[in-house]
Design a protein around this motif. Structure first.
Motif, short mmCIF file in Angstrom:
data_model
loop_
_atom_site.label_atom_id
_atom_site.label_comp_id
_atom_site.label_asym_id
_atom_site.label_seq_id
_atom_site.Cartn_x
_atom_site.Cartn_y
_atom_site.Cartn_z
N UNK A 22 49.05 52.51 41.87
CA UNK A 22 50.02 51.97 42.84
C UNK A 22 49.70 50.52 43.20
N UNK A 23 48.45 50.12 43.05
CA UNK A 23 48.05 48.76 43.41
C UNK A 23 48.16 47.78 42.25
N UNK A 24 48.42 48.26 41.04
CA UNK A 24 48.41 47.39 39.88
C UNK A 24 49.22 46.11 40.10
N UNK A 25 50.42 46.24 40.60
CA UNK A 25 51.30 45.08 40.79
C UNK A 25 51.85 44.97 42.22
N UNK A 26 51.17 45.62 43.15
CA UNK A 26 51.68 45.66 44.53
C UNK A 26 51.50 44.33 45.25
N UNK A 27 50.39 43.65 45.01
CA UNK A 27 50.14 42.38 45.68
C UNK A 27 49.18 41.54 44.84
N UNK A 28 49.16 40.25 45.13
CA UNK A 28 48.26 39.33 44.43
C UNK A 28 47.22 38.79 45.41
N UNK A 29 46.14 38.28 44.82
CA UNK A 29 45.02 37.79 45.61
C UNK A 29 44.33 36.70 44.81
N UNK A 30 43.73 35.75 45.49
CA UNK A 30 42.95 34.74 44.79
C UNK A 30 41.73 35.39 44.15
N UNK A 31 41.58 35.18 42.85
CA UNK A 31 40.44 35.72 42.11
C UNK A 31 39.79 34.57 41.34
N UNK A 32 38.50 34.39 41.52
CA UNK A 32 37.76 33.36 40.80
C UNK A 32 37.25 33.98 39.50
N UNK A 33 37.77 33.51 38.38
CA UNK A 33 37.38 34.04 37.07
C UNK A 33 36.14 33.30 36.58
N UNK A 34 35.02 33.61 37.23
CA UNK A 34 33.77 32.89 36.96
C UNK A 34 32.68 33.77 36.37
N UNK A 35 33.02 35.04 36.07
CA UNK A 35 32.02 35.93 35.48
C UNK A 35 31.03 36.49 36.47
N UNK A 36 31.26 36.29 37.76
CA UNK A 36 30.33 36.81 38.77
C UNK A 36 30.69 38.25 39.12
N UNK A 37 29.75 39.15 38.91
CA UNK A 37 29.97 40.56 39.20
C UNK A 37 29.73 40.85 40.68
N UNK A 38 30.37 41.89 41.17
CA UNK A 38 30.09 42.40 42.51
C UNK A 38 29.07 43.53 42.39
N UNK A 39 28.31 43.79 43.43
CA UNK A 39 27.30 44.85 43.35
C UNK A 39 27.93 46.24 43.30
N UNK A 40 27.38 47.09 42.46
CA UNK A 40 27.74 48.50 42.47
C UNK A 40 26.92 49.22 43.54
N UNK A 41 27.30 50.46 43.82
CA UNK A 41 26.53 51.34 44.71
C UNK A 41 26.45 50.81 46.14
N UNK A 42 27.45 50.02 46.55
CA UNK A 42 27.44 49.53 47.91
C UNK A 42 28.86 49.55 48.45
#
Length: 326
Positions: free
Chosen positions: A175-195
């Motif tokens: 449902x969120x695939x095309x629901x809204x847009x957001x600024x995304x920095x395509x810099x290869x920086x991962x977010x932490x898992x398990x948090x």
């Protein structure tokens, strides 16, 4: 920085990691020439070639099995399942092989694979296209289960999943695939898992959610704010292993908790979170923990689908109940 919707963020993360690491490859039904049923892999076969973006037969068990073999031999496959309703044939491979490979070989082999799938209701698909089976995968030792709630989190968490040495089930809220847009920095920086991620600060009640329900929880918090109730929103993000400490710290401060998930109520992952709170933060509670969930029925088609999915009204009512119960 670019404004992306969630499916575009998934595409960007896949392209970024395939450019960075030649051992990453994609496989799935119609993902190459057609770019996937939701176009999450659009343009990637033309860019990286047919040997790295592989169209497979209609055989989900085979897709997962091939991915396990690739991962054991040092590749990093990302396998797409078109809908979670088709994900069940993969259980043999994911439960009996992917999740056990590190233990079975005493660490000599790992299984760095990602199993991606659109997930959840809200697009009026047939019932077996709209299910939320996260608790099923969370019950399997050795599997990591990740569910993003925004484009930026989809980008960062998918990068982290592809870099993880063990198998990750990555469920993308359809449902969120095309629901809204957001600024995304395509810099290869991962977010932490398990948090968990703190989606909104508040002092009166903790609302715990994941996937598409984070958006519903934030909308409910706006309504509650008008009623003088200050809600804190926690996005679980990694369902297994889940970050209990962040949730417990919030509940200890607010004294109240409402857990929201789209999956059916019985044995949903919200019950695990509620149990953790009962075991470790019971004396901080000023009211019983409340769950707002899907119903214990097959997801009804079309006209009743919205009644199945927890919405703002149900969340607001649950919060008011725990506030009045204090």
């Amino acid at each position: 920085m670019a404004e992306l919707n969630l499916v575009e963020a998934v595409n960007a993360a896949l392209a970024c990691e395939m450019s960075r690491d030649e051992s990453v490859l994609l496989l799935g039904e119609d993902i190459g020439l057609n770019g996937g049923v939701f176009r999450a892999t659009s343009g990637l076969q033309a860019r990286f070639g047919r040997e790295r973006v592989i169209d497979t037969p209609l055989a989900e068990g085979g897709i997962a099995g091939v991915a396990v073999g690739m991962a054991a031999m040092g590749l990093k496959p990302v396998a797409e399942i078109q809908f979670t309703g088709f994900i069940y044939p993969t259980l043999d491979q994911m439960i009996n092989h992917a999740s056990r490979l590190r233990n079975r070989t005493r660490g000599r082999l790992t299984c760095p694979m990602v199993l991606r799938s659109p997930y959840g209701a809200g697009i009026h698909a047939p019932e077996h296209h709209s299910e939320s089976p996260e608790a099923l995968f969370a019950h399997v030792p050795g599997l990591r289960v990740v569910i993003p709630s925004t484009p930026a989190r989809a980008y960062g968490l998918l990068l982290a999943a592809m870099r993880d040495p063990d198998p990750v089930v990555f469920l993308e809220p359809t449902r969120l695939y095309r629901l809204f847009k957001q600024d995304v920095v395509d810099d290869g920086e991962a977010l932490p898992l398990d948090t968990c991620f703190l989606s909104r600060e508040g002092a009166d009640v903790t609302i715990v959610a994941w996937g598409a329900m984070v958006r519903e929880a934030n909308a409910a918090a706006d309504v509650l704010e008008e009623q003088g109730i200050d809600a804190e929103i926690i996005d679980v993000a990694t369902i297994k292993p889940f970050d209990a400490e962040t949730i417990l710290r919030s509940v200890e401060r607010t004294g109240r908790c409402v857990i929201v998930h789209e999956a059916a109520r019985t044995a949903g992952f919200g019950a695990e979170i509620a149990a953790e709170i009962a075991e470790r933060a019971l004396y901080s509670l000023q009211a019983p923990v409340k769950r707002v969930a899907g119903y214990d029925v097959v997801i009804p088609l079309y006209r009743l689908e919205r009644q199945f999915i927890p919405g703002v009204d149900r969340i607001v009512a649950a919060v008011r109940e725990v506030m009045e119960g204090s």
